[in-house]
Write an enzyme that holds these catalytic residues in place. Structure first.
Site, PDB file in Angstrom:
ATOM      1  N   ALA A 154       0.826  -1.205   0.000  1.00  0.00           N
ATOM      2  CA  ALA A 154       0.000   0.000   0.000  1.00  0.00           C
ATOM      3  C   ALA A 154       0.863   1.259   0.000  1.00  0.00           C
ATOM      4  CB  ALA A 154      -0.934  -0.006   1.207  1.00  0.00           C
ATOM      5  N   TYR A 155       1.914   1.234   0.800  1.00  0.00           N
ATOM      6  CA  TYR A 155       2.839   2.376   0.842  1.00  0.00           C
ATOM      7  C   TYR A 155       3.540   2.559  -0.502  1.00  0.00           C
ATOM      8  CZ  TYR A 155       6.733   5.285   2.546  1.00  0.00           C
ATOM      9  OH  TYR A 155       7.656   6.287   2.738  1.00  0.00           O
TER      10      TYR A 155
END
Length: 246
Positions: A154-155
């Site tokens: 996600a990052y």
């Protein structure tokens, strides 16, 4: 001419701590007047300003949510009013939430993307409108875009988006004499990186580079100093500042 029109001016988002504070202090040492943007921690931003001022530099703190276009327009207005213009914008503001894709909390995904993607876009939009010729825009990615460690999906998705907008903006500013680049740090000893990691994990990551240590905020600030100043022929690039991490 007055000092307000001859001194180069930098705005650093997320400038109250970690890499942001190191960047603010380094650019002040380089002779720039510095605006330290903060979202929620006014006291830490004012500590950074006080440290810069005590060392003979010029600085002020400006607040606001990086993802709020009105707040950032007001922040840019405040910097221009105080220092006469803006030459360098550095987007260090960001949040990191880790977890596997299968179980990742989507509310956390939205929060992270609001700051990392929308925030970078909003600040870059203001920078594209206001940075003076000879200036620089520096956004922040991560070396994990390339190393692809589990739990970072996600990052990494948010930072890959930053890389995409950065490289495109560099081409959109043709003829303006403004460079646009991204810095992609490797493991760096900041609260953002260290939070939630045990000593064994930190030790393993520290050994991952040929230098066998974590990066420091000052290591990253040195790269930003290069991009903000002499690096006029470095444009539309992502610089991996990670000590040789594969």
């Amino acid at each position: 001419m007055s000092a307000t029109t001859t001194t180069r001016v930098a705005l650093i988002t997320g400038g109250s701590g970690g890499i942001g504070r190191a960047v603010a202090e380094r650019l002040a040492q380089d002779g720039l007047a510095v605006a330290v943007q903060y979202a929620g921690n006014k006291a830490r931003a004012e500590e950074t300003v006080a440290a810069i001022t005590a060392a003979g530099g010029r600085a002020l703190a400006v607040g606001g949510d990086v993802a709020d276009e009105q707040a950032m327009s007001a922040a840019f207005d405040a910097v221009e009013a105080a220092f006469g213009g803006i030459d360098v914008v550095v987007n260090t503001a960001g949040i990191m939430v880790l977890g596997p894709v299968a179980t990742f909390d989507l509310d956390a995904l939205d929060r992270m993307h609001r700051t990392n993607i929308r925030g970078t876009f909003v600040v870059s939009q203001q920078a594209a409108r206001r940075v003076r010729p000879g200036g620089a825009i520096v956004n922040f990615s991560t070396s994990v875009v390339r190393t692809q460690l589990p739990s970072y999906a996600a990052y990494v998705a948010s930072k890959a988006a930053v890389e995409g907008m950065t490289l495109t903006l560099a081409r959109e500013l043709r003829g303006r004499d403004i460079t646009v680049n991204a810095v992609a740090p490797g493991p760096t000893a900041t609260p953002l990186f260290l939070d939630g990691k045990d000593e064994a994990t930190i030790a393993t990551l520290a050994k991952a580079t040929p230098f066998e240590r974590l990066g420091t905020p000052e290591d990253i600030a040195e790269v930003v100093s290069f991009l903000a100043g002499p690096a006029r022929w470095t444009n539309g690039q992502v610089l991996y500042a990670n000590g040789g991490l594969a």
